[in-house]
Design a protein around this motif. Structure first.
Motif, PDB file in Angstrom:
ATOM      1  N   PRO A  82       1.164  -1.400   0.240  1.00  0.00           N
ATOM      2  CA  PRO A  82      -0.160  -0.299  -0.304  1.00  0.00           C
ATOM      3  C   PRO A  82       1.768   1.521   0.277  1.00  0.00           C
ATOM      4  O   PRO A  82       0.446   2.429  -0.606  1.00  0.00           O
ATOM      5  N   ALA A  83       1.844   0.994   0.916  1.00  0.00           N
ATOM      6  CA  ALA A  83       2.788   2.313   1.003  1.00  0.00           C
ATOM      7  C   ALA A  83       3.371   2.879  -1.058  1.00  0.00           C
ATOM      8  O   ALA A  83       3.246   3.554  -1.096  1.00  0.00           O
ATOM      9  N   ASP A  84       3.893   1.782  -1.560  1.00  0.00           N
ATOM     10  CA  ASP A  84       4.252   1.607  -3.181  1.00  0.00           C
ATOM     11  C   ASP A  84       2.597   2.182  -3.839  1.00  0.00           C
ATOM     12  O   ASP A  84       3.004   3.086  -4.435  1.00  0.00           O
ATOM     13  N   PHE A  85       1.897   1.591  -3.298  1.00  0.00           N
ATOM     14  CA  PHE A  85       0.653   2.256  -4.096  1.00  0.00           C
ATOM     15  C   PHE A  85       0.418   3.885  -3.565  1.00  0.00           C
ATOM     16  O   PHE A  85       0.351   4.809  -4.547  1.00  0.00           O
ATOM     17  N   TRP A  86       1.171   4.131  -2.886  1.00  0.00           N
ATOM     18  CA  TRP A  86       0.628   5.813  -1.925  1.00  0.00           C
ATOM     19  C   TRP A  86       1.244   6.310  -2.747  1.00  0.00           C
ATOM     20  O   TRP A  86       1.238   7.721  -3.425  1.00  0.00           O
ATOM     21  N   TYR A  87       2.889   6.360  -3.034  1.00  0.00           N
ATOM     22  CA  TYR A  87       3.826   6.873  -3.915  1.00  0.00           C
ATOM     23  C   TYR A  87       3.403   7.090  -4.940  1.00  0.00           C
ATOM     24  O   TYR A  87       3.899   8.645  -5.567  1.00  0.00           O
ATOM     25  N   ALA A  88       2.907   6.432  -5.992  1.00  0.00           N
ATOM     26  CA  ALA A  88       3.076   6.137  -7.013  1.00  0.00           C
ATOM     27  C   ALA A  88       2.110   6.460  -7.972  1.00  0.00           C
ATOM     28  O   ALA A  88       2.065   7.493  -8.837  1.00  0.00           O
ATOM     29  N   SER A  89       0.843   7.079  -7.166  1.00  0.00           N
ATOM     30  CA  SER A  89      -0.411   7.187  -7.335  1.00  0.00           C
ATOM     31  C   SER A  89      -0.849   8.918  -6.406  1.00  0.00           C
ATOM     32  O   SER A  89      -1.303   9.785  -8.129  1.00  0.00           O
ATOM     33  N   LEU A  90      -0.596   8.858  -5.070  1.00  0.00           N
ATOM     34  CA  LEU A  90      -1.722  10.087  -4.702  1.00  0.00           C
ATOM     35  C   LEU A  90      -1.508  10.948  -5.091  1.00  0.00           C
ATOM     36  O   LEU A  90      -1.619  12.378  -5.175  1.00  0.00           O
ATOM     37  N   HIS A  91       0.450  11.067  -5.660  1.00  0.00           N
ATOM     38  CA  HIS A  91       0.818  12.494  -5.144  1.00  0.00           C
ATOM     39  C   HIS A  91       0.233  13.365  -6.803  1.00  0.00           C
ATOM     40  O   HIS A  91       0.153  14.307  -7.292  1.00  0.00           O
ATOM     41  N   TYR A  92      -0.257  11.981  -8.112  1.00  0.00           N
ATOM     42  CA  TYR A  92      -0.993  13.028  -9.122  1.00  0.00           C
ATOM     43  C   TYR A  92      -1.827  12.522  -8.936  1.00  0.00           C
ATOM     44  O   TYR A  92      -2.785  13.657 -10.233  1.00  0.00           O
ATOM     45  N   LEU A  93      -2.986  12.711  -8.341  1.00  0.00           N
ATOM     46  CA  LEU A  93      -4.192  12.475  -8.177  1.00  0.00           C
ATOM     47  C   LEU A  93      -4.899  13.129  -7.333  1.00  0.00           C
ATOM     48  O   LEU A  93      -5.550  13.983  -7.393  1.00  0.00           O
ATOM     49  N   VAL A  94      -4.470  13.738  -5.762  1.00  0.00           N
ATOM     50  CA  VAL A  94      -5.141  14.310  -4.789  1.00  0.00           C
ATOM     51  C   VAL A  94      -4.635  15.419  -5.045  1.00  0.00           C
ATOM     52  O   VAL A  94      -6.144  16.535  -4.689  1.00  0.00           O
ATOM     53  N   THR A  95      -3.613  15.866  -5.341  1.00  0.00           N
ATOM     54  CA  THR A  95      -3.153  17.779  -5.762  1.00  0.00           C
ATOM     55  C   THR A  95      -3.947  18.159  -6.781  1.00  0.00           C
ATOM     56  O   THR A  95      -5.005  18.800  -6.801  1.00  0.00           O
ATOM     57  N   PRO A  96      -3.941  17.557  -8.408  1.00  0.00           N
ATOM     58  CA  PRO A  96      -5.001  18.201  -8.703  1.00  0.00           C
ATOM     59  C   PRO A  96      -6.534  17.849  -8.612  1.00  0.00           C
ATOM     60  O   PRO A  96      -7.803  19.134  -8.764  1.00  0.00           O
ATOM     61  N   VAL A  97      -6.910  16.765  -7.797  1.00  0.00           N
ATOM     62  CA  VAL A  97      -8.883  17.002  -7.422  1.00  0.00           C
ATOM     63  C   VAL A  97      -8.742  17.793  -7.028  1.00  0.00           C
ATOM     64  O   VAL A  97     -10.143  18.563  -7.063  1.00  0.00           O
ATOM     65  N   LEU A  98      -7.989  18.347  -5.409  1.00  0.00           N
ATOM     66  CA  LEU A  98      -8.249  19.890  -4.926  1.00  0.00           C
ATOM     67  C   LEU A  98      -8.223  21.358  -5.425  1.00  0.00           C
ATOM     68  O   LEU A  98      -9.076  21.646  -5.100  1.00  0.00           O
ATOM     69  N   LEU A  99      -7.093  21.254  -6.196  1.00  0.00           N
ATOM     70  CA  LEU A  99      -7.573  22.344  -6.985  1.00  0.00           C
ATOM     71  C   LEU A  99      -9.127  22.476  -8.022  1.00  0.00           C
ATOM     72  O   LEU A  99      -8.890  23.151  -7.435  1.00  0.00           O
ATOM     73  N   LEU A 181       9.077  16.829  -3.403  1.00  0.00           N
ATOM     74  CA  LEU A 181       7.846  17.517  -3.384  1.00  0.00           C
ATOM     75  C   LEU A 181       7.173  16.818  -3.741  1.00  0.00           C
ATOM     76  O   LEU A 181       6.091  17.103  -3.592  1.00  0.00           O
ATOM     77  N   HIS A 182       7.150  15.381  -3.141  1.00  0.00           N
ATOM     78  CA  HIS A 182       5.386  14.549  -2.975  1.00  0.00           C
ATOM     79  C   HIS A 182       5.231  14.924  -1.323  1.00  0.00           C
ATOM     80  O   HIS A 182       4.138  15.372  -1.636  1.00  0.00           O
ATOM     81  N   VAL A 183       6.663  15.003  -0.479  1.00  0.00           N
ATOM     82  CA  VAL A 183       6.129  16.192   0.516  1.00  0.00           C
ATOM     83  C   VAL A 183       5.859  17.391   0.836  1.00  0.00           C
ATOM     84  O   VAL A 183       4.284  17.594   0.913  1.00  0.00           O
ATOM     85  N   GLY A 184       6.511  18.116  -0.109  1.00  0.00           N
ATOM     86  CA  GLY A 184       5.491  19.582  -0.432  1.00  0.00           C
ATOM     87  C   GLY A 184       4.086  19.924  -0.845  1.00  0.00           C
ATOM     88  O   GLY A 184       3.228  20.526  -0.489  1.00  0.00           O
ATOM     89  N   TRP A 185       4.529  18.743  -1.240  1.00  0.00           N
ATOM     90  CA  TRP A 185       2.251  19.160  -2.971  1.00  0.00           C
ATOM     91  C   TRP A 185       1.517  18.415  -1.445  1.00  0.00           C
ATOM     92  O   TRP A 185       0.596  19.245  -1.521  1.00  0.00           O
ATOM     93  N   ALA A 186       1.533  17.259  -0.507  1.00  0.00           N
ATOM     94  CA  ALA A 186       1.246  16.948   0.683  1.00  0.00           C
ATOM     95  C   ALA A 186       0.500  17.815   1.786  1.00  0.00           C
ATOM     96  O   ALA A 186      -0.371  18.126   1.935  1.00  0.00           O
ATOM     97  N   LEU A 187       1.903  18.657   2.103  1.00  0.00           N
ATOM     98  CA  LEU A 187       1.401  19.688   2.784  1.00  0.00           C
ATOM     99  C   LEU A 187       0.458  20.916   2.586  1.00  0.00           C
ATOM    100  O   LEU A 187      -0.484  21.384   2.755  1.00  0.00           O
ATOM    101  N   TRP A 188       0.823  21.350   0.903  1.00  0.00           N
ATOM    102  CA  TRP A 188      -0.001  22.712  -0.298  1.00  0.00           C
ATOM    103  C   TRP A 188      -1.276  21.615   0.278  1.00  0.00           C
ATOM    104  O   TRP A 188      -2.558  21.899   0.850  1.00  0.00           O
ATOM    105  N   CYS A 189      -2.192  20.352   0.348  1.00  0.00           N
ATOM    106  CA  CYS A 189      -3.162  19.874  -0.173  1.00  0.00           C
ATOM    107  C   CYS A 189      -3.323  19.982   1.746  1.00  0.00           C
ATOM    108  O   CYS A 189      -4.533  19.899   2.062  1.00  0.00           O
ATOM    109  N   GLY A 190      -2.896  19.972   2.548  1.00  0.00           N
ATOM    110  CA  GLY A 190      -3.423  19.398   4.119  1.00  0.00           C
ATOM    111  C   GLY A 190      -3.651  20.765   4.403  1.00  0.00           C
ATOM    112  O   GLY A 190      -4.968  21.519   4.986  1.00  0.00           O
TER     113      GLY A 190
END
Length: 341
Positions: A82-99, A181-190
């Motif tokens: 699950p951690a690998d799925f988290w790293y490989a996908s959410l970075h490119y899904l959550v940020t655009p959805v929130l935008l 930027l995985h952490v940076g974008w996640a912080l922006w989403c938070g």
């Protein structure tokens, strides 16, 4: 609405945002992000030296959480996969959805949020260029790290080279680890979820998402702890610079609008000048209505025509002077006056 927030909204230009202008802008920034990662490969030996220097610095400060997390993710597939799925996908899904969500439901705040994200991303690209860094997973095996993306590649769509889809690992810059930027974008989403979510679940996600992302990037051996710290610092600098970027963009837009208006005014003035000149030329050339040599065919105010011409059912002006119809000589049609009856 608080006074400060109201003032900030009123200070924002009332320009209606359109999705067909925003989407190309977002895609352009993401293309620059991907291209920057690809072009800023740097020298591999230099990247390895930077990675080892970061690792040594963390060990000296007892900040080396990457090793125990990586061993846990490697030993326990129910955590590692699950951690690998988290790293490989959410970075490119959550940020655009929130935008998109902010664009549709929090339009007043969208421009500032988008500018903050874009500014921070460009700062991150500068970091990739100036400091290529080898992630823990690409260090020599003697340093004790396992690439979990390669270890569990049979579970996902990614290959053994990187988090990119299979066969595309060579198109990525695997030495773009500093900052994360995985952490940076996640912080922006938070921050977006915390400020605009409005529910308890949103606030929980606002804390959990960047925190879990930080743990994931270290446990998968994609980043050092200091990479995560640098990612958060980049977002902080981007937040400070975002108002300046927006003001600069407003000035550029205003100058462009002024220049366009000046060009339009000059074109309109030239057209009006040409029309006025034509009118002046027409006024300067009088139209000859008639002369002794060339009788006019233009009907006068008295409804008279030229000699020998009559308009059917025309009332002769002599009737208006009081003459009797019988006293009016009748025309026989050959131009000679008829005898009086």
């Amino acid at each position: 609405m608080p006074h400060a927030e109201t003032a900030g909204v009123e200070a924002t230009p009332r320009t209606r945002l359109r999705w067909w202008t925003e989407l190309p802008l977002i895609l352009l920034v993401y293309a620059c992000y991907s291209a920057g990662r690809l072009l800023a490969r740097g020298d591999v030996s230099t990247a390895v030296d930077h990675g080892l220097a970061i690792l040594d610095f963390e060990k000296a400060l007892y900040l080396n959480a990457e090793h125990p997390l990586n061993r846990l993710f490697t030993r326990e597939p129910w955590i590692g996969v699950p951690a690998d799925f988290w790293y490989a996908s959410l970075h490119y899904l959550v940020t655009p959805v929130l935008l998109v969500w902010i664009f549709r439901s929090r339009t007043v705040h969208y421009r500032a949020a988008r500018t903050w994200l874009m500014t921070s991303t460009f700062i991150g690209l500068i970091g990739f260029t100036l400091m290529p860094t080898c992630p823990p997973r690409l260090l020599d095996a003697s340093h004790g790290f396992v690439d979990t993306m390669a270890h569990y590649s049979s579970y996902g769509w990614w290959g053994g080279e990187a988090s990119a889809p299979r066969g595309l690992g060579g198109m990525t810059n695997q030495y773009a680890a500093m900052p994360s930027l995985h952490v940076g974008w996640a912080l922006w989403c938070g921050v977006m979820l915390w400020r605009y979510g409005g529910t308890r679940l949103a606030k929980i996600a606002a804390i959990a998402y960047p925190l879990i992302t930080t743990i994931v990037v270290m446990g998968t051996a994609n980043h050092y702890f200091l990479d995560a710290v640098a990612g958060a610092a980049v977002m902080g600098v981007g937040l400070l610079l975002a108002p300046l970027v927006m003001r600069t963009a407003d000035r550029v837009r205003a100058r462009f609008a002024t220049a366009s208006a000046s060009v339009a005014t000059a074109s309109g003035g030239a057209a009006r000048t040409g029309s006025a000149g034509a009118a002046a030329r027409v006024a300067a050339d009088p139209v000859t209505v008639g002369s002794a040599d060339a009788p006019s065919s233009i009907v006068s105010d008295g409804c008279q025509t030229s000699a020998g011409e009559r308009i059917p059912r025309q009332r002769d002006s002599r009737f208006e002077a009081g003459a009797e119809p019988s006293a009016v000589p009748q025309d026989a049609g050959d131009g000679a006056p008829a005898p009086a009856r």
